[in-house]
Scaffold this motif. Sequence first.
Motif, mmCIF file in Angstrom:
data_model
loop_
_atom_site.group_PDB
_atom_site.id
_atom_site.type_symbol
_atom_site.label_atom_id
_atom_site.label_comp_id
_atom_site.label_asym_id
_atom_site.label_seq_id
_atom_site.Cartn_x
_atom_site.Cartn_y
_atom_site.Cartn_z
ATOM 1 N N PHE A 27 -15.653 8.901 -32.786
ATOM 2 C CA PHE A 27 -14.991 10.136 -32.400
ATOM 3 C C PHE A 27 -13.613 10.186 -33.032
ATOM 4 N N LEU A 28 -13.218 11.366 -33.505
ATOM 5 C CA LEU A 28 -11.911 11.531 -34.126
ATOM 6 C C LEU A 28 -11.328 12.871 -33.701
ATOM 7 N N PHE A 29 -10.106 12.822 -33.196
ATOM 8 C CA PHE A 29 -9.368 14.026 -32.813
ATOM 9 C C PHE A 29 -8.517 14.415 -34.006
ATOM 10 N N LEU A 30 -8.960 15.419 -34.770
ATOM 11 C CA LEU A 30 -8.317 15.732 -36.039
ATOM 12 C C LEU A 30 -7.000 16.485 -35.871
ATOM 13 N N ARG A 31 -7.021 17.530 -35.089
ATOM 14 C CA ARG A 31 -5.842 18.338 -34.825
ATOM 15 C C ARG A 31 -5.956 18.872 -33.419
ATOM 16 N N TYR A 32 -5.116 19.795 -33.045
ATOM 17 C CA TYR A 32 -5.105 20.261 -31.675
ATOM 18 C C TYR A 32 -6.385 20.993 -31.261
#
Length: 196
Positions: A27-32
Motif C-alpha cells: 500500500f502506498l499513500f501517494l498524495r492527499y
Amino acid sequence: MGVILLKEYRFFILNLLFFFKIYINFFLFLRYNLFLFCVNYVNLYRFIFLLKIQNLCRISSLMDVNVVELTSNLSFNFQITYSFWSFVYKIRIFIRTFIKNSIALTSIKSLFSSADWLEREVWDMFGIKFLLHGDLRRILTDYGFKGHPLRKTFPLTGYIEVRYDDTQQFTITEAVEFAQRFRFFKFNNPWRNWKI
C-alpha cells in the motif's frame, strides 16, 4: 460527505487497511487523494468488488486500465494498473497487479460497464485474456491481424503492408518487403565541415 480533509485521511487509511489487509500486498499513500494498492491477481476481482460496495471508498467509476510489459522481471511478464475514481470522497485509487504471460484475469465488466472497451483494448494490444468477458474481440486492429502490436516480441515493421495501387485502383495487402537501398545508412554529418 464531500472531500476528506488531510487529517481525516489517517482514519480513512487505517480503516481501509484493517478491512482489506488479507487482499493487500503493498500500500502506498501517494498524495492527499491518491492511493496505490498492490494486490495478487487471484484476489483482484474480490478486492475491486469490496471497494465498490464498501462505504469507506465507494469507487464509482473505472477511469483507465494501463499495462506495462516487463522485460527485466523473470517471475512476471505484465504489470496491470486499474485507475478508479470515487465521486463521493473525491479520491483516486490505483490497483496494481502482476501476471505471467499465460494467466487470464477475471473481467470486471459486471462491476463497471466501462471495463468492456478497456479490457478489449488490453487484449487487442497485449494479448491478456479476461475470463467471463463474453465479447473479447479486436477493437483497434483489423480482424485478420496477427499478433499483439504493443508486445516487445512484435516486430517494429509488422507482418503485412497495406497500400493503395493507382493503376489497379485497389487496396493491396502483401507481406512486408524491404528494399536493399533502405538498409544502408550514411553516418557522416553534413554540419561538421560547415563554417560561418
